[in-house]
Design an enzyme around this catalytic site. Structure first.
Site, short mmCIF file in Angstrom:
data_model
loop_
_atom_site.label_atom_id
_atom_site.label_comp_id
_atom_site.label_asym_id
_atom_site.label_seq_id
_atom_site.Cartn_x
_atom_site.Cartn_y
_atom_site.Cartn_z
N SER A 18 0.83 -1.20 0.00
CA SER A 18 0.00 0.00 0.00
C SER A 18 0.86 1.25 0.00
O SER A 18 0.34 2.34 -0.15
CB SER A 18 -0.96 -0.01 1.19
OG SER A 18 -0.27 -0.32 2.35
N HIS A 74 -3.48 -3.28 -5.88
CA HIS A 74 -3.79 -2.77 -4.54
C HIS A 74 -5.26 -2.97 -4.22
O HIS A 74 -6.12 -2.23 -4.70
CB HIS A 74 -3.39 -1.29 -4.43
CG HIS A 74 -3.54 -0.74 -3.06
ND1 HIS A 74 -4.20 0.43 -2.78
CD2 HIS A 74 -3.12 -1.22 -1.86
CE1 HIS A 74 -4.18 0.65 -1.47
NE2 HIS A 74 -3.53 -0.33 -0.90
N GLU A 86 -6.67 -0.91 -7.34
CA GLU A 86 -5.77 0.01 -8.04
C GLU A 86 -4.69 -0.82 -8.75
O GLU A 86 -4.05 -1.67 -8.13
CB GLU A 86 -5.14 1.00 -7.06
CG GLU A 86 -6.13 2.05 -6.58
CD GLU A 86 -5.57 2.99 -5.52
OE1 GLU A 86 -5.89 4.18 -5.55
OE2 GLU A 86 -4.80 2.53 -4.64
N ASN A 113 -5.92 6.21 -1.09
CA ASN A 113 -5.42 6.55 0.24
C ASN A 113 -4.93 7.99 0.30
O ASN A 113 -5.10 8.68 1.30
CB ASN A 113 -4.27 5.62 0.64
CG ASN A 113 -4.81 4.27 1.10
OD1 ASN A 113 -6.01 4.12 1.33
ND2 ASN A 113 -3.93 3.30 1.22
P1 NAI Z 1 -0.66 -9.14 7.88
O1 NAI Z 1 0.40 -8.81 8.87
O2 NAI Z 1 -2.06 -9.35 8.37
O3 NAI Z 1 -0.24 -10.44 7.06
C1 NAI Z 1 0.99 -10.68 6.53
C2 NAI Z 1 1.15 -12.19 6.43
O4 NAI Z 1 2.30 -12.47 5.64
C3 NAI Z 1 1.37 -12.88 7.77
O5 NAI Z 1 0.43 -13.93 7.92
C4 NAI Z 1 2.79 -13.42 7.68
O6 NAI Z 1 2.95 -14.65 8.37
C5 NAI Z 1 2.97 -13.58 6.20
N1 NAI Z 1 4.35 -13.50 5.74
C6 NAI Z 1 5.26 -12.57 6.03
N2 NAI Z 1 6.41 -12.83 5.36
C7 NAI Z 1 6.20 -13.95 4.64
C8 NAI Z 1 6.99 -14.72 3.74
N3 NAI Z 1 8.22 -14.35 3.44
N4 NAI Z 1 6.45 -15.81 3.18
C9 NAI Z 1 5.19 -16.18 3.47
N5 NAI Z 1 4.40 -15.49 4.31
C10 NAI Z 1 4.89 -14.39 4.88
O7 NAI Z 1 -0.60 -7.98 6.81
P2 NAI Z 1 -1.77 -7.39 5.88
O8 NAI Z 1 -2.51 -6.33 6.60
O9 NAI Z 1 -2.53 -8.50 5.28
O10 NAI Z 1 -0.93 -6.65 4.76
C11 NAI Z 1 -0.28 -7.36 3.73
C12 NAI Z 1 0.09 -6.41 2.63
O11 NAI Z 1 -1.09 -5.79 2.12
C13 NAI Z 1 0.98 -5.27 3.05
O12 NAI Z 1 1.87 -4.98 2.01
C14 NAI Z 1 0.02 -4.10 3.28
O13 NAI Z 1 0.61 -2.84 3.11
C15 NAI Z 1 -0.98 -4.37 2.19
N6 NAI Z 1 -2.32 -3.80 2.41
C16 NAI Z 1 -2.91 -3.88 3.62
C17 NAI Z 1 -4.19 -3.36 3.80
C18 NAI Z 1 -4.88 -3.46 5.12
O14 NAI Z 1 -5.94 -2.83 5.29
N7 NAI Z 1 -4.38 -4.25 6.05
C19 NAI Z 1 -4.92 -2.72 2.68
C20 NAI Z 1 -4.22 -2.78 1.42
C21 NAI Z 1 -2.95 -3.28 1.32
#
Ligand code: NAI
Length: 676
Positions: free
Chosen positions: A417, A438, A450, A488
């Site tokens: 994001s 996105h 996006e 955003n």
């Molecule tokens: P999160 O922290 O809930 O989930 C991340 C997951 O990735 C975790 O389950 C973790 O175990 C796993 N992970 C980390 N490194 C890994 C690897 N090398 N191999 C396999 N699994 C791995 O994070 P979230 O909120 O889902 O965000 C994920 C991405 O989406 C980020 O880049 C964030 O900026 C983006 N994003 C988040 C939004 C939100 O509202 N939370 C909205 C739009 C985008």
């Protein structure tokens, strides 16, 4: 005997059955354009003078029956009078068709919407394909009108008032199973049985069951006003009367005229003629057109996707994977933690249960979603979506490690994001392969994705990414890889202004009401609590590096003290059973006059800056992005459309005034100079 028209194939077979098959010229979808209706008028007139044994109405298009009236033509109706003439003519044709003395059968597959549904309702029998892809609906309220080709009267007569009102007021589609249950159609059969079903209905017309006493009771003269009150109250929670008059006009029609259905038909025509030329309807029609434009960006027809691999099974990755499997793809979902994968499966089951209902469909979707801790799916995937932690190094390492494994033509996407693509793609041997997809949270609810491009990104990859987005039934919006992208970036100043207002002591409900009065679906304070204050803070801090936004101290303090909003039970509001507890301000509280202006103008100023910066290409795309990404008051037609309606000079004056009072955050962006 065959009659030829440009849009209809009309055949009268040896058994004296007339088959009217619509196949609109130069189009993949059937719509009731003026020409189609005009030809139908001629067909009906012939049927009246030489009535056959039966008439079957069907579509020769694989995409479906009829998707509605031709919305483009709605924008050409300049006056109420012209609109009324067009509608009255259609009424006459539909009435004549309904009054034919022979059995009439509609054979419905795929989309049967709006005017198409109304035409089907003018048939004596409706048979629909039992495939879940069959969608029947009267979505006119979404365009700021209500059914206008007799559909209001006929749907109530067919289904009973409560079902029909719910059907029309929600604008939601039904599949044939539900439509059969609700009495909207007579039979749901596999499409291959269509011809036999129609012939047997015509040979021996089945007796129609009258509506149950309970259903009839709802339309009794003295019951209608009472029910109308309840229904109106429910509608008001979603669509306030001042902004959205159509649902209320429909309820009034039923209450006032249902005892005399001919009169109700006449009044229906007048009501729609009045509504369709209103600013609300014209703006909602604009929103529909914008939506079609975004859909068009993803129309790469020969692009095949079978397998999607998602890495990161957290909040976003898990829901993206679940959504892709819901959309029919085989999905492997990879996470370094087993518990995360268990969670993904659990959440997906909840989604499928709610959306798919039938056990067979739920099982099929669950079968398509495959937990894959070791990433075996990578080498088979056509699209790979990364949704791991928001950390450039971690993401770079991941892409470096997967590049040698993935198929050479697979789309590599990140859901980042905030990290510029060019910071991640340097890890790839072919950096031009990386694109941003996105998604917004919650994935199942938010229609927009996006499509984030950097100068390095290959054109072909962004075209494929947009096409993939359409395949999962989302709307692609191309944006550049600049901080906050479009949504955003535009949302943040608005949310921060809301926090500043709260810091100043303006009651929370006053702030939220100012935004909902403008037409936002949810106030900014409640939105911040819902998104999560930690996430808001993270995004705001990130954006403050490149944009002129100050992160309010209050927000930092709240996050530090563990007040994260809805998810922690406390944020600006306290949450009970997932709902914010809202208290009204004291009676003697006087609301400052500029609360709404402060909120909305910060948003408008930023969207102007985005256009100037080239984040989006056109004002139409910006309007679409902000409406579908933030819920921005659809009846206003989008921020740029609003600016145009309100006039730049007036808005600039307001900005200047706010700048004098509150400082440089209200300085008008240079981009205003380029607007007319
Ligand atoms: P999160 O922290 O809930 O989930 C991340 C997951 O990735 C975790 O389950 C973790 O175990 C796993 N992970 C980390 N490194 C890994 C690897 N090398 N191999 C396999 N699994 C791995 O994070 P979230 O909120 O889902 O965000 C994920 C991405 O989406 C980020 O880049 C964030 O900026 C983006 N994003 C988040 C939004 C939100 O509202 N939370 C909205 C739009 C985008």
């Amino acid at each position: 005997m065959t009659q030829t028209y440009r849009n209809w194939n009309v055949t009268r077979d040896n058994h004296d059955i007339a088959w009217l098959a619509l196949d609109k010229a130069d189009s993949t979808t059937n719509v009731l354009s003026a020409e189609v209706v005009s030809e139908f008028e001629d067909i009906v007139s012939n049927l009246m003078s030489a009535t056959p044994k039966g008439v079957v109405l069907l579509s020769d298009k694989s995409s479906g029956f009829i998707a509605g009236a031709d919305v483009k033509e709605f924008t050409q109706l300049e006056t109420e009078d012209t609109a009324l003439q067009v509608i009255q003519r259609a009424h006459k044709i539909f009435n004549d068709f309904e009054n034919l003395s022979c059995p009439t059968v509609a054979l419905i597959h795929g989309f049967c919407l709006g005017g198409g549904m109304e035409l089907a309702l003018a048939c004596k029998y409706r048979v629909a394909d039992d495939d879940p892809k069959t969608k029947l609906g009267l979505p006119e309220v979404k365009l700021g009108i209500h059914p206008g080709f007799g559909g209001s009267v006929r749907s109530i007569r067919t289904m009973g008032a409560m079902s029909a009102m719910n059907f029309m007021l929600s604008g939601r589609n039904m599949n044939s199973r539900i439509a059969k249950k609700q009495g909207l159609i007579d039979f749901a059969v596999p499409k291959r049985h269509f011809v036999n079903s129609a012939i047997s209905i015509i040979n021996k017309p089945p007796t129609k069951k009258p509506l149950s006493i309970v259903k009839r009771l709802a339309s009794y003269k003295h019951v209608r006003p009472l029910l109308a009150k309840i229904i109106s109250k429910k509608v008001a929670a979603r669509a306030p009367r001042t902004h959205y008059p159509a649902p209320y006009a429909l309820i009034d029609l039923w209450v006032q005229y249902y005892d005399n259905q001919n009169e109700m038909l006449e009044k229906e025509a007048q009501s729609v003629a009045r509504l369709i030329v209103s600013r609300t309807a014209q703006n909602l029609i604009r929103v529909f057109t914008l939506q079609e434009q975004l859909k068009g960006l993803g129309s790469l027809n020969d692009y095949k996707v079978r397998h999607v691999h998602v890495i990161g099974g957290g909040v976003m990755g898990g829901d993206i994977a679940a959504w892709c499997a819901f959309s029919g793809f085989t999905v492997t979902i990879q996470d370094q933690k087993k518990e995360a994968l268990a969670n993904v499966v659990k959440r997906a089951y909840g989604l499928y249960k709610k959306r798919l209902k039938l056990k067979r469909l739920i099982t099929d979707a669950m079968d398509r979603l495959i937990p894959d801790p070791k990433g075996h799916g990578l080498k088979r995937a056509d699209v790979v979506i990364e949704a791991i932690f928001e950390d450039a190094e971690v993401k770079k390492n991941l892409f470096k490690s997967i590049e040698p494994v993935v198929k050479p033509d697979a789309v590599l996407a990140t859901n980042t994001s905030s990290i510029p693509l060019d910071e991640i793609n340097v890890a790839l041997k072919e950096p031009n392969r990386l694109i941003g997809l996105h998604f917004f949270n919650p994935v199942a609810m938010m229609p927009l994705v996006e499509i984030v491009k950097s100068p390095t990104t290959d054109k072909e990859i962004s075209t494929k990414a947009a096409a993939f987005t359409r395949k999962i039934n989302k709307l692609p919006l191309p944006v550049t890889s600049t901080p906050g992208f479009l949504v955003n970036r535009v949302l943040m100043p608005y949310l921060m202004e809301a926090v500043v207002l709260a810091e100043e002591g303006v009651p929370l409900t006053v702030i939220d009401d100012a935004a909902t009065d403008y037409g936002m679906p949810m106030g900014p304070i409640e939105l911040a609590d819902t998104v999560g204050l930690d996430i808001c803070l993270h995004v705001a801090e990130n954006l403050s590096k490149s944009m002129d936004i100050e992160v309010p101290v209050k927000l930092k303090e709240m996050v530090e003290s563990g007040k994260l909003g809805k998810k922690s039970g406390h944020g600006f509001y306290t949450f009970k059973n997932g709902k914010p507890v809202k208290t009204k301000p004291n009676k003697d509280y006087t609301t400052p006059v500029d609360v709404q202006d402060r909120l909305i103008l910060r948003m408008l100023n930023e969207v102007v800056a985005c256009l100037r910066d080239g984040v989006i290409e056109t004002t139409d795309q910006a309007d679409a992005g902000i409406i579908f990404g933030t819920g921005f008051a659809p009846f206003r037609g989008g921020p740029f459309h609003y600016i145009q309606t309100r006039g730049t000079a007036q808005l600039l004056k307001m900005l200047e005034h706010l700048q004098q009072r509150y400082g440089p955050r209200f300085v008008a962006d240079k981009g205003w100079e380029n607007l007319d």
